[in-house]
Design a protein around this motif. Structure first.
Motif, PDB file in Angstrom:
ATOM      1  N   LEU A  19       0.826  -1.194   0.000  1.00 40.04           N
ATOM      2  CA  LEU A  19       0.000   0.000   0.000  1.00 40.04           C
ATOM      3  C   LEU A  19       0.865   1.250   0.000  1.00 40.04           C
ATOM      4  O   LEU A  19       1.874   1.321   0.712  1.00 40.04           O
ATOM      5  N   ALA A  20       0.453   2.207  -0.799  1.00 44.73           N
ATOM      6  CA  ALA A  20       1.166   3.485  -0.868  1.00 44.73           C
ATOM      7  C   ALA A  20       0.191   4.548  -1.356  1.00 44.73           C
ATOM      8  O   ALA A  20      -0.835   4.248  -1.966  1.00 44.73           O
ATOM      9  N   ALA A  21       0.521   5.801  -1.076  1.00 45.99           N
ATOM     10  CA  ALA A  21      -0.324   6.912  -1.543  1.00 45.99           C
ATOM     11  C   ALA A  21      -0.188   7.054  -3.055  1.00 45.99           C
ATOM     12  O   ALA A  21       0.930   7.055  -3.587  1.00 45.99           O
ATOM     13  N   VAL A  22      -1.324   7.190  -3.743  1.00 42.23           N
ATOM     14  CA  VAL A  22      -1.339   7.260  -5.206  1.00 42.23           C
ATOM     15  C   VAL A  22      -2.206   8.450  -5.613  1.00 42.23           C
ATOM     16  O   VAL A  22      -3.360   8.565  -5.176  1.00 42.23           O
ATOM     17  N   GLY A  47      -5.351   8.343  -3.077  1.00 41.69           N
ATOM     18  CA  GLY A  47      -5.788   7.044  -2.597  1.00 41.69           C
ATOM     19  C   GLY A  47      -4.622   6.270  -2.021  1.00 41.69           C
ATOM     20  O   GLY A  47      -3.450   6.626  -2.203  1.00 41.69           O
ATOM     21  N   ARG A  48      -4.953   5.197  -1.306  1.00 40.67           N
ATOM     22  CA  ARG A  48      -3.907   4.358  -0.717  1.00 40.67           C
ATOM     23  C   ARG A  48      -4.161   2.912  -1.139  1.00 40.67           C
ATOM     24  O   ARG A  48      -5.111   2.274  -0.675  1.00 40.67           O
ATOM     25  N   ILE A 100     -14.990  -1.837  -7.753  1.00 46.37           N
ATOM     26  CA  ILE A 100     -14.064  -2.312  -6.734  1.00 46.37           C
ATOM     27  C   ILE A 100     -14.061  -1.285  -5.613  1.00 46.37           C
ATOM     28  O   ILE A 100     -13.867  -0.093  -5.840  1.00 46.37           O
ATOM     29  N   SER A 101     -14.277  -1.733  -4.394  1.00 42.50           N
ATOM     30  CA  SER A 101     -14.242  -0.841  -3.236  1.00 42.50           C
ATOM     31  C   SER A 101     -13.351  -1.455  -2.166  1.00 42.50           C
ATOM     32  O   SER A 101     -13.278  -2.673  -2.020  1.00 42.50           O
ATOM     33  N   TRP A 102     -12.673  -0.580  -1.425  1.00 42.80           N
ATOM     34  CA  TRP A 102     -11.790  -1.046  -0.340  1.00 42.80           C
ATOM     35  C   TRP A 102     -11.691   0.075   0.702  1.00 42.80           C
ATOM     36  O   TRP A 102     -11.970   1.251   0.419  1.00 42.80           O
ATOM     37  N   PRO A 103     -11.322  -0.269   1.927  1.00 40.12           N
ATOM     38  CA  PRO A 103     -11.288   0.721   3.003  1.00 40.12           C
ATOM     39  C   PRO A 103     -10.270   1.834   2.720  1.00 40.12           C
ATOM     40  O   PRO A 103      -9.201   1.596   2.139  1.00 40.12           O
ATOM     41  N   ARG A 104     -10.589   3.047   3.157  1.00 42.89           N
ATOM     42  CA  ARG A 104      -9.683   4.180   2.975  1.00 42.89           C
ATOM     43  C   ARG A 104      -8.505   4.136   3.924  1.00 42.89           C
ATOM     44  O   ARG A 104      -7.425   4.636   3.628  1.00 42.89           O
ATOM     45  N   SER A 105      -8.721   3.553   5.107  1.00 41.43           N
ATOM     46  CA  SER A 105      -7.641   3.542   6.104  1.00 41.43           C
ATOM     47  C   SER A 105      -6.662   2.411   5.820  1.00 41.43           C
ATOM     48  O   SER A 105      -7.001   1.410   5.210  1.00 41.43           O
TER      49      SER A 105
END
Length: 465
Positions: A329-332, A358-359, A460-465
């Motif tokens: 995971l990384a900031a994009v 996004g991450r 596609i959805s995934w948690p923000r944290s």
């Protein structure tokens, strides 16, 4: 119990007089009464009585005699009219009472038989009315039986069924829906969003959404997958929405086993198709070397290399699916990321891109989205009909790919995320399955459904944290 047979008509039924006969008799009686009164006033005994008292008798055709005759005949005519209309009045009151009973849903009322001397027309009307009441009672009985059968079937079906009105208040919910949404408690009359307040976010978003699709929830410590379908219709003139939630976990497990069997057959077939020519070419190369025809040996080795490369490409596609690494995971930033996707397949950006980065694992997410874009373009949709939407909910990131192709049937939707399932003749069935693996590796999920106006959406959805 056997139903009671209708009462039999008496052997000697009372004879009814018709309305025309009664009217004629009343007119004759009125005429006779008028003549008798007029003669009494002008001939005898009233003229003799008036003469004895010293008064002048009335002339037979004088205005006074006619007026007095008309005045005296009025009560008699009124009585005869009342006698004539008595059966009609009695029948109208009975009809009014039974019609009010029909309005209240009570079809057991009946009109008593007309007494002897009644009107023929009224007897026929009462008979027809009795037959109408009997027919309505029979129809209501059959309807009640069908409703009972339908309610029994609906209540005991494993598919959860929820019917809501225009204000999204629950009008009906079967046993499976009550167990799924509120541990078996009654749901009728409650607001849908209040019932879903304690449910998981995935279930809440899917049920309160406006599209069919698949979603996953955790029930009793195990992940369960459901297929949601919705239909809008009007019931008693009011808009209603019917939601059907079908548990797909066992079905998907059976489909996964069938898919693995299918992929084993595919791999075996592909291996045989590649290894058999390689073995034949190797034998041919050995024979050419033994015979000293060395100029043809490089061509044999080149053919063997081509078959080996084809086999390597085939197996690497399955290996990338089976050995997906954990995401990094990384900031994009969204703008360059979406622009890189457009370099592979044309797309239309719907709405504005979020300003907050996004991450996620950019490489894996790009691989998943490229597969979705590839499917969208291969669906037959026009290039300008392929859209991409990025939204930032309170807790999740969501990327949705939409097209304007033919969409999918419910059967195809329920199997589309299975590995090696494909609606295309030459498809591998890995694109959506790989996207699902990537989404779940990020702690999210993938959902899909048909778009309004035609086409398919995949999100596609995934948690923000």
């Amino acid at each position: 119990m056997p139903e009671a047979s209708p009462p039999q008509a008496p052997r000697h039924a009372p004879r009814h007089r018709s309305l025309h006969l009664r009217l004629a008799l009343c007119l004759v009686a009125a005429a006779v009464a008028a003549i008798s009164i007029h003669m009494t006033l002008t001939l005898w005994p009233v003229p003799q009585l008036m003469a004895s008292l010293g008064h002048e008798a009335l002339a037979p055709w004088s205005g006074a005699a006619l007026a007095l005759t008309g005045l005296l005949i009025l009560p008699i005519a009124w009585g005869l009219a009342s006698l004539l209309l008595m059966p009609l009045t009695r029948l109208l009151r009975a009809l009014e009472s039974t019609v009010l009973s029909y309005r209240d849903g009570e079809f057991g009322s009946a009109i008593a038989a007309d007494p002897p001397g009644g009107l023929t027309e009224l007897a026929s009307l009462m008979r027809l009315h009795s037959e109408l009441g009997q027919a309505l009672r029979e129809q209501r009985r059959h309807l009640a039986q069908r409703e009972l059968l339908l309610d029994t079937v609906v209540q005991n079906t494993p598919v959860a069924l929820v019917l809501t009105d225009a204000q999204e208040r629950i009008a009906y919910a079967n046993i499976a829906a009550r167990q799924l949404l509120d541990q078996g408690r009654s749901l009728a009359g409650r607001a849908l969003d209040e019932v879903l307040a304690e449910s998981s976010q995935d279930m809440r978003e899917a049920i309160l959404g406006a599209q069919d699709g698949l979603f996953s929830v955790t029930l009793e410590g195990q992940e369960e997958r459901f297929h949601l379908s919705m239909r809008d219709f009007r019931l008693q003139g009011q808009p209603h929405r019917l939601r059907l939630l079908r548990r797909m976990t066992r079905e998907l497990s059976r489909q996964e086993v069938a898919s693995w069997k299918r992929v084993i057959r595919v791999i075996s077939h592909e291996l045989n198709n590649s290894l058999a020519p390689i073995s034949s070419l190797a034998h041919s190369g050995a024979e050419l070397s033994r015979r000293g025809q060395h100029e043809r040996v490089p061509g044999v080795f080149a053919s063997i290399g081509d078959r080996a490369r084809h086999l390597h490409q085939f197996l690497s596609g399955y290996a990338s699916f089976a050995k997906l690494p954990a995401p990094v995971l990384a900031a994009v930033e969204w703008a360059p990321f979406v622009e890189s996707l457009g370099a592979h397949y044309p797309l239309v950006i719907a709405g504005e891109l979020p300003a907050v980065p996004g991450r996620f694992d950019a490489a894996q997410m790009a691989q998943a989205l490229i597969n979705l874009l590839k499917n969208a373009h291969e669906s037959g949709s026009a290039p300008e009909g392929v859209s991409l939407t990025v939204s930032a909910a309170r807790e999740d990131w969501r990327i949705e790919i939409g097209d304007r192709g033919p969409g999918m049937t419910e059967t195809q939707l329920s199997q589309a995320l299975l590995p090696f399932y494909s609606t295309k003749r030459s498809g591998s069935g890995l694109g959506l399955a790989l996207a699902r693996e990537i989404a779940e590796a990020h702690g999210g999920r993938i959902a899909m459904g048909n778009r309004e106006g035609g086409g398919l959406w995949v999100a596609i959805s995934w948690p923000r944290s």
